[in-house]
Design an enzyme around this catalytic site. Structure first.
Site, PDB file in Angstrom:
ATOM      1  N   ASP A 194      -0.478  11.344   3.252  1.00 10.05           N
ATOM      2  CA  ASP A 194      -1.751  11.417   4.163  1.00 10.05           C
ATOM      3  C   ASP A 194      -1.631  12.057   5.356  1.00 10.05           C
ATOM      4  O   ASP A 194      -0.318  12.427   5.844  1.00 10.05           O
ATOM      5  CB  ASP A 194      -2.346   9.864   4.361  1.00 10.05           C
ATOM      6  CG  ASP A 194      -1.175   9.014   4.512  1.00 10.05           C
ATOM      7  OD1 ASP A 194      -0.306   9.287   5.226  1.00 10.05           O
ATOM      8  OD2 ASP A 194      -1.095   7.840   4.671  1.00 10.05           O
TER       9      ASP A 194
ATOM     10  N   ASP B 121      -3.449  -5.086   5.153  1.00  9.86           N
ATOM     11  CA  ASP B 121      -4.617  -5.610   4.455  1.00  9.86           C
ATOM     12  C   ASP B 121      -4.176  -5.089   2.995  1.00  9.86           C
ATOM     13  O   ASP B 121      -5.225  -4.910   2.201  1.00  9.86           O
ATOM     14  CB  ASP B 121      -6.037  -5.011   4.872  1.00  9.86           C
ATOM     15  CG  ASP B 121      -5.774  -3.300   4.981  1.00  9.86           C
ATOM     16  OD1 ASP B 121      -4.907  -2.894   4.809  1.00  9.86           O
ATOM     17  OD2 ASP B 121      -6.852  -2.893   5.790  1.00  9.86           O
TER      18      ASP B 121
ATOM     19  N   HIS C 154      -3.307  -2.081   1.885  1.00 10.42           N
ATOM     20  CA  HIS C 154      -3.641  -1.189   1.498  1.00 10.42           C
ATOM     21  C   HIS C 154      -2.293  -0.068   1.407  1.00 10.42           C
ATOM     22  O   HIS C 154      -1.173  -0.303   1.684  1.00 10.42           O
ATOM     23  CB  HIS C 154      -4.624  -0.069   2.610  1.00 10.42           C
ATOM     24  CG  HIS C 154      -3.679   0.225   4.052  1.00 10.42           C
ATOM     25  ND1 HIS C 154      -4.076  -0.569   5.279  1.00 10.42           N
ATOM     26  CD2 HIS C 154      -2.643   0.942   4.399  1.00 10.42           C
ATOM     27  CE1 HIS C 154      -3.506   0.057   6.159  1.00 10.42           C
ATOM     28  NE2 HIS C 154      -2.449   0.817   5.531  1.00 10.42           N
TER      29      HIS C 154
ATOM     30  N   GLU D  56      -7.880   1.850   1.938  1.00  7.33           N
ATOM     31  CA  GLU D  56      -8.095   0.757   2.578  1.00  7.33           C
ATOM     32  C   GLU D  56      -8.915   0.003   1.352  1.00  7.33           C
ATOM     33  O   GLU D  56      -9.575   0.563   0.295  1.00  7.33           O
ATOM     34  CB  GLU D  56      -8.930   0.979   3.671  1.00  7.33           C
ATOM     35  CG  GLU D  56      -7.679   1.948   4.760  1.00  7.33           C
ATOM     36  CD  GLU D  56      -8.216   1.926   5.982  1.00  7.33           C
ATOM     37  OE1 GLU D  56      -9.622   2.231   6.188  1.00  7.33           O
ATOM     38  OE2 GLU D  56      -7.723   1.722   6.771  1.00  7.33           O
TER      39      GLU D  56
END
Lengths: 391, 526
Positions: free
Chosen positions: A72, A141, A143, A148
């Protein structure tokens, strides 16, 4: 899923780094047949990069024939910004090893056409023959990359808006000024990661404990995107003791026992040799040297290949078998969107359609006219896409 | 088939990566790599080179943890290896050759840039030698060795009572800028045109023309204006700097109209340094307010610190102009002297601000100051006090005579007044028959750094800063010289730490790089 628990972050990082080095060396990459590595950024993999650099300097591994793809990159901050992932990779890894810049791929968050950049990125991954090993960190979380909670598990490289919590968490790198934090990013999709031949995920620290529990002990759920890892045939999770806090004792003991037993038997949990070494024959090239600006293809219905993933089919198949139908568009570059490229040509993907109307089985000929249009017409309609696939 | 992996490009890009080394960055030693290009002679931004130009270094050199410092800058060097800059030769083409020989030898000591210094001399000598001492780096040839950043004329507008070993009979008092031009030669302190009042103050007249139109009498062509662009506020001024042979003038501000002439000199990019002076604290303050930014060998050849009048040293002690009790004397000094001249000037240079004129109480820049830490000129504690007074301003200089680099012995020397002999014993130089008058020094800059380290307890980067970043800032070439940041000239010194006597750490020059090329490597002791 292979699951390794190490005493602390350093030991876990060393385990992953050693594993990657072993994989690369066993693979024996060559210029024509490079090892393709997917790489993350963030605090979790830092230790891995450190050990990899040490091992490179000690001459234990060479990155000369390694191709990398990063997960990313932020949108809208300069490439050489201290917090950009280009800078991160340069600072912590690329500047210290012998990887050639031509073999490094990082999404360009300043591309004029971000959508095209994503399409092109997927095409580059395909052109490199798919990713052999995707290293990933786990978010708090659950991800993976910037996928996400709520991201489609069939997602591909695309533009993502960051969640408020992520922006807040990132603001510590941007003078604690929320306005300076990029709000968007380019990221590979969950599907992109899962298509790698192997996925290695790290979870370090107590903060990751809940996510680890959700992803390992609970079901596949798009609210914990990394749980999709359960569908991957060759995944590995490496964590430290702290990250196991939320796991059941049973789970922890189970995986520890497996590792011990395997070692006692002198049997490491290893990948099938086909994947470890890659195909012996080099797939016919589908690479053109230059990538023209890719066009956006009209959206194609994507059937999640997760549902088809079974350990039996060495999923995903690396090479597109030579097909009488070229996988090229007339302009000569890759089609990136077609399901067809994964289809093995020796047999059709599904049984051929036998046109047969229920109405024809009816006794009453009058009913025949009252029902659907002519089967001949239907058959014609159906046969058009079908033949392109199976020919 | 085309291979998926492209191997390192076979063509040579001249880029060398120095790795496994500690870089002097600010006040810290940082483990980092530095990429230098012999093609551009600069330190390159490695990340941009990697991602944009897809290049790998031709060569990677593992320095094994040694220290990489920017190349040293000596702001006061009178000569070396038997050649004295203050010398007129019968055949002045030989002078240029001697300077070039010196440059190639000097670079081996780690000094990659310097300010050749000419002591108080007659006008003929200045006019003869200055054209050979101007900035010499424009050709950017690594093997030319050390590079002159412009000449330093230490005199002759000095106080006759603080002459040191300068010949008192050549000392002069300047009452106008024309006196300076007459002494040094107008071409040596003006950009191009012999008439400074027309030339310097005409807006942007010289920015492009002067850099292309270097006088043919100069042996060196001007340094490209871009390399100096960070040095001064305007490009026009930068271009002017580059063509002027003289970079620095040491003068006694209390004499004649010197304080009033300071803005004239600084507007040309010439650094004005206070030295060989009887200036009081007030006079020194006025000179600094007028634009003097340097003090030549602090403590030597000036009034000592007195508790009721701290003299020149006092200007280090404050970063505001003097408190109200003495401000009246300053304002009168500053206002009274240039009253006539400024009114003339202001008509011709409306665009020139008067940055040096400041209100009392306003912060003004403290000047930089040269320190000769050879162990003879100054007591170690004195050096330490000066450093603590203004650490950002301390510049280590050698003030070395041409005997540096020669064996001990008795050497002929003239200051223009008969034959003298200087006795060299180690790094000590004494004028024969004077009972111990110090005649400059014969230390190398590295020895000064080592002494400074030992005496002050400064950290390595702090000590190295005093011969790199600080002198570069004083000369207005920060970011170009004395820096390891990307874009700076790739003048580097590789240093190793050796255990010296009494367990002190001594730096040793292992390698010297000039414009991205290694020009010196110490022989390994087997």
């Amino acid at each position: 899923m292979r699951f390794f628990i190490r005493e602390d972050a350093a030991a876990a990082s060393a385990h992953v780094a050693n594993y990657i080095v072993d994989r690369i060396n066993h693979f024996g990459p060559t210029p024509a047949h490079p090892f393709v590595l997917g790489l993350p950024t963030g605090s979790t993999p830092l230790g891995v990069y450190k050990v990899l650099v040490e091992k490179y300097k000690a001459g234990e591994v060479s990155f000369e024939n390694v191709v990398t793809f990063n997960m990313d990159e932020y949108i809208g901050i300069p490439r050489d910004h201290p917090e950009s992932y280009h800078t991160f990779m340069w600072k912590h890894f690329f500047s210290h090893v012998n990887i050639h810049p031509c073999n490094v791929h990082i999404l360009d968050g300043n591309a004029p056409n971000l959508e095209a950049e994503c399409v092109e990125y997927e095409a580059k991954i395909q052109a490199a023959g798919g990713i052999d090993l995707f290293l990933a960190g786990m978010g708090e979380d659950g991800h993976i990359a910037f996928n996400e909670p709520g991201s489609s598990l069939a997602s591909r490289t695309r533009v993502k808006t960051l969640a408020y919590g992520t922006i807040l968490a990132n603001s510590r790198f941007f003078d604690n000024d929320m306005d300076k934090v990029p709000k968007m990013a380019l990221t590979v999709g969950v599907q992109t990661v899962l298509e790698a031949r192997e996925v290695v995920v790290m979870a370090l620290g107590a903060r990751k404990a809940l996510a680890l529990q959700r992803c390992v002990e609970q079901g596949v759920n798009h609210m914990w995107t990394l749980s999709a890892l359960q569908l991957h045939p060759h995944s590995m999770i490496v964590c430290d003791e702290d990250a196991t806090l939320e796991l059941q004792v049973k789970t922890v003991k189970y995986f520890k026992d497996i590792e011990q037993v395997a070692r006692a038997q002198g049997f490491e949990q290893i990948l099938p040799s086909k994947i470890r070494t890659g195909p012996a024959t080099v797939p016919t090239t589908i690479v053109t040297d230059e990538f023209p600006a890719p066009t956006i293809h009209s959206p194609q219905p994507t059937t999640s290949r997760l549902l088809r993933a079974t350990p039996a089919t060495e999923y995903p198949v690396r090479s597109r078998s030579p097909s009488p139908e070229p996988n090229f568009t007339p302009r000569g570059h890759l089609r990136v969107d077609s399901d067809a490229q994964y289809t093995v040509s020796s047999r059709s993907a599904s049984p051929d359609l036998v046109p047969d109307r229920m109405a024809e089985r009816m006794e009453d000929p009058a009913l025949l006219r009252r029902l659907t249009p002519n089967p001949e017409q239907q058959q014609l309609l159906n046969s058009v896409p079908r033949t392109t696939i199976t020919a | 088939m085309p291979s998926l992996v492209r191997s390192a490009s076979p063509r040579h890009n001249g880029i060398t990566k120095l790795t496994n080394c500690r870089l002097v960055r600010g006040d810290e030693l940082v483990w980092d790599d530095v990429w230098v290009s012999s093609a551009t002679g600069k330190i390159i931004r490695s990340q941009a080179a990697f991602y944009d130009e897809l290049i790998m270094p031709d060569e990677v050199i593992d320095l094994g943890g040694r220290i990489v410092s920017p190349g040293f800058i000596d702001c006061q060097l009178n000569g070396a290896y038997g050649f004295n800059f203050s010398t007129l030769l019968d055949d002045m083409t030989q002078y240029g050759k001697q300077v070039r020989d010196l440059n190639r030898k000097l670079v081996r000591t780690g000094v990659t840039s310097y300010i050749p210094t000419v002591t108080s001399q007659t006008s003929d000598l200045y006019k003869g030698v200055l054209p050979y001492l101007g900035p010499s780096g424009s050709s950017r040839r690594p093997h030319d060795g050390a590079e002159s950043l412009g000449a330093h004329v230490e005199g002759p507008f000095l106080s006759p009572t603080k002459n040191g070993i300068h010949n008192r009979s050549v000392l002069r008092v300047a009452s106008s800028f024309a006196d300076l031009e007459e002494m040094y030669g107008a071409a040596n302190i003006n950009p191009r045109c012999p008439n400074p009042e027309v030339e310097v103050h005409s807006p942007s007249s010289s920015s492009s023309s002067s850099s292309n139109n270097s006088s043919t009498s100069l042996p060196s062509s001007p340094v490209s204006s871009s390399s100096f662009s960070s040095a001064s506020s305007s490009d026009a001024q930068a271009a002017r700097n580059s063509t002027i042979p003289v970079k620095m003038i040491t003068a006694a501000p209390e004499l004649g109209a010197m304080t009033r002439l300071i803005p004239e000199l600084t507007s040309r990019g010439i650094v004005v340094s206070v030295g060989h002076s009887e200036a009081t604290y007030e006079e020194a303050s006025a000179a600094v307010s007028a634009g003097a930014t340097m003090i030549t060998h602090l403590f030597n050849a000036m009034r000592p610190l007195h508790h009721r009048n701290p003299g020149i040293f006092g200007v280090l002690g404050t970063n505001t102009t003097t408190p109200s009790t003495t401000s009246s004397s300053i304002s009168t000094a500053a206002a009274a002297v240039p009253a006539v001249a400024t009114s003339q000037r202001q008509q011709q240079q409306p665009q020139q601000p008067q940055p040096q004129q400041q209100q009392p109480g306003q912060k003004r820049r403290r000047p930089y100051f040269g320190i000769i830490s050879d162990g003879i000129h100054l007591h170690p504690t004195t050096v330490k006090i000066a450093w603590h007074a203004h650490p950002q301003g301390l510049i280590l200089v050698t003030d070395a005579m041409h005997m540096v680099g020669l064996p001990d012995g008795r050497y002929a020397w003239t200051n223009g007044e008969g034959e003298h002999y200087i006795i060299k014993k180690g790094s000590v130089l004494e004028l024969e028959g004077t009972g111990g008058t110090i005649a400059g020094s014969a230390v190398t800059l590295l020895e000064c750094v080592n002494n400074f380290l030992h005496w002050t307890g400064a950290t390595l980067p702090q000590a190295l800063k005093a011969v790199t970043a600080t002198p570069a800032a004083m000369l207005g070439v920060q970011g170009v010289k004395g820096s390891l940041e990307a874009g700076a000239d790739a003048d580097l010194v590789v240093l190793s730490e050796a255990a010296g006597e009494e367990g002190r750490t001594e730096l040793v020059v292992d390698e010297v790089w000039k414009f991205g090329v290694r020009v010196f490597e110490r022989k390994k002791l087997v």
